[in-house]
Design an enzyme around this catalytic site. Sequence first.
Site, PDB file in Angstrom:
ATOM      1  N   SER A 132      88.169   9.458  54.949  1.00 31.94           N
ATOM      2  CA  SER A 132      89.523   8.935  54.908  1.00 31.94           C
ATOM      3  C   SER A 132      90.253   9.244  56.218  1.00 31.94           C
ATOM      4  CB  SER A 132      90.235   9.506  53.674  1.00 31.94           C
ATOM      5  OG  SER A 132      91.367   8.755  53.337  1.00 31.94           O
ATOM      6  N   ASP A 151      87.057   0.290  47.466  1.00 29.60           N
ATOM      7  CA  ASP A 151      87.857   1.475  47.812  1.00 29.60           C
ATOM      8  C   ASP A 151      89.341   1.119  47.760  1.00 29.60           C
ATOM      9  OD1 ASP A 151      89.150   3.658  49.082  1.00 29.60           O
ATOM     10  OD2 ASP A 151      87.362   4.078  50.279  1.00 29.60           O
ATOM     11  N   HIS A 184      86.861   5.862  46.184  1.00 32.37           N
ATOM     12  CA  HIS A 184      87.189   6.249  47.552  1.00 32.37           C
ATOM     13  C   HIS A 184      86.049   7.041  48.165  1.00 32.37           C
ATOM     14  CE1 HIS A 184      89.543   7.089  50.994  1.00 32.37           C
ATOM     15  NE2 HIS A 184      89.930   8.312  50.671  1.00 32.37           N
TER      16      HIS A 184
END
Length: 524
Positions: A240, A465, A493
Site C-alpha cells: 500500500s 483491491d 487489499h
Amino acid sequence: MNVHRRLAATGGALLALALATAGCTSSDDDAATAAASSSAAAKSSAEAAAAKPIEWQDCSSQIDPIIAGRPGADRDLAFQCGTTTVPVSYADPTGGTLQLFLVKATLAGQANRIGSLVVNPGGPGQSATDAAIQSALTLPTDVLGRFDVVGVDPRGVGLSDPAVECISDQQKDELFAADPRATDAASLATAFGRVDAVADACATKYKDALGAFDTVDTARDMDLVRQSLGDEQLTFLGYSYGTTLGSTYAELFPDRVRAMVLDGAVDPDAGLQQSAEAQAQAFEAAFDAFAANCLTLVSGCPLGFDPRLFVTDLLTQTAAAPVPSSRPGEIRQATPGLVLEAVRSALYQPSAWPQLTQSLAAARNGDAAGLLTLADSYTGRNDDGSYTNVVDANVAITCADTDEEFTQQQVSALVTDWGTRYPLFGADAALGLYTCSAWDAPRTPLPDRDAAGSAPILVIGTQGDPVTPVVGAADMAADLTSGVLLTWQGAGHTAYPKTECVTAAVDAYLIDLVVPQDGLTCPA
C-alpha cells in the site's frame, strides 16, 4: 477528515506497552521540542549524513507472549529490538536527530543468509515493527531461511521518537462518529470546523517541524538503516503506502536496490482528487462483491435479499437513534460514521466478510458490539478509549507529501456529487480532500518516480483491491524504468503471500532474483 488507508496495527499497543515496561523505549522526550529544535537548522551542508549503529537488545521475552496462539507462533523465531538515530533535516545532517525504532525477526537454522528483508505495511502511519513480527509468522519459511525480517517504524510513527501526537482522543471519537453522508450546509460547516481544529492543534504543537514527517526524508532514513544493517543493497517488501515509500527510495537511490516488491501500489500518476474518487468507486465495488457473496450463503443471507438496502436502512436508523453495544464498559453507541468505518474495515479482506455480516445483523437487532470492534480495529482505538498515533501520523505524512489544496466550496460540490454517485463512500472520500488544505506545515511533494538505473522492481496489483485499485499498479510498473507488473485476479487489499502463484513468483524474485514475466496474471 477521512483517513482512507488501513489504520489498524496488529498488536501495536501491546508491543509498545511491553517494550516500554522492559526499558527498550524512552518515554520522557518532548516530541514537539525535539522535532522543532532540529527542524530549525535548515541551512545547507556539504557534509553527508552518516549511518549510526543500531543498538540491539533481545526482546523475544516481550514479543513471544504477544504472538502466542497466532498461526505461525510455533516457528523457532528470535526477536531483537533496536534504535538508531537519523537527522531530522538532511540539509543539516549535523543538527538535531530523530530516534527510529526497529524490530528484527530471525528464524533458527538460517543457511546461506542473503541479508535483511525490510518491510513496510503502509498507512501511512502503520507500525513497521508490528509488520515485521507479523511477517515472521506468515512469510514462507523459504524466505525466512535466507533473510532476517526487519521493520523500521518511520519517522513520526509508532515507537519511533518523536511520534506525531496532536489529535486528541475526543477529537478522534468525534471525527469517526460523525455522519459522513451529511451534505447540508450546516453539517459541512461543522465538518470543516473539525478539520480546522485538528490542523490548528497540530500546527500549534509542532510548528514548522510538522513538515519533517515526509516520505522523501523517510526514504533517506531507510538508506541509513540499510547501511547500519550491513547490507550493500536494499531488499524491500512494501504494501500500500509502502509502495510509495519504496518507489521513492528507488528514485533517490536506484543503484542501491537489490530487490523490491511493491504490493498494492498507490497510483503515482493520480492526484488527490482522482485517487480519492477511484478509491470510493473501488469500495463500492467491494461492497457489491460482499453483498453478492452473502446472497450465495446456503443458510441464507442474514441481511436479506438486498444487503445494500439493509445497510442504507441501518444508517438511517443509527442517524435517528444510535445503537448501543453489549460490550462491557462500552458507553459509545453506533452512529452512521462508525457503521461505515466498520464496513470499510471489513472490506479490506474477504476473510472479514462473515464477521461484517453477523455484526450488521446484530446491530439491526440492537447490539452494535461487533460493528464497534470492526471500526476500532480500523481506526486504532484501544479498549480503554485511547488511540494509537496512527491517525496523527497518517495525516501528517499525507499532507507533508503534497502541495495540492481544495477550497471548501470545491469540496462541498464534490461531496454532493460523489455522495450521489458512490452512495456509501463518496461523500466521505470527497470530504477528505479538505484535510491537507487546512494543514499548516511545510510540504515536500513526492518526486516523479522512474527509478532509472534500478534493478528490476516487481509491482503487484489485485483486481478486486478496494484500497489501491489495480490501475495504480499498472501505472506504477509503467512509470518505473525497470518495473515488472504482476496481477492477481483476487479480492482484497494486497496479494502476497495469499496465493500459490503470487507466492512462488515473489519468493523466486526475492531469493534468486528471478524476475517473473512482465504482465504475468495469477488466477484468484
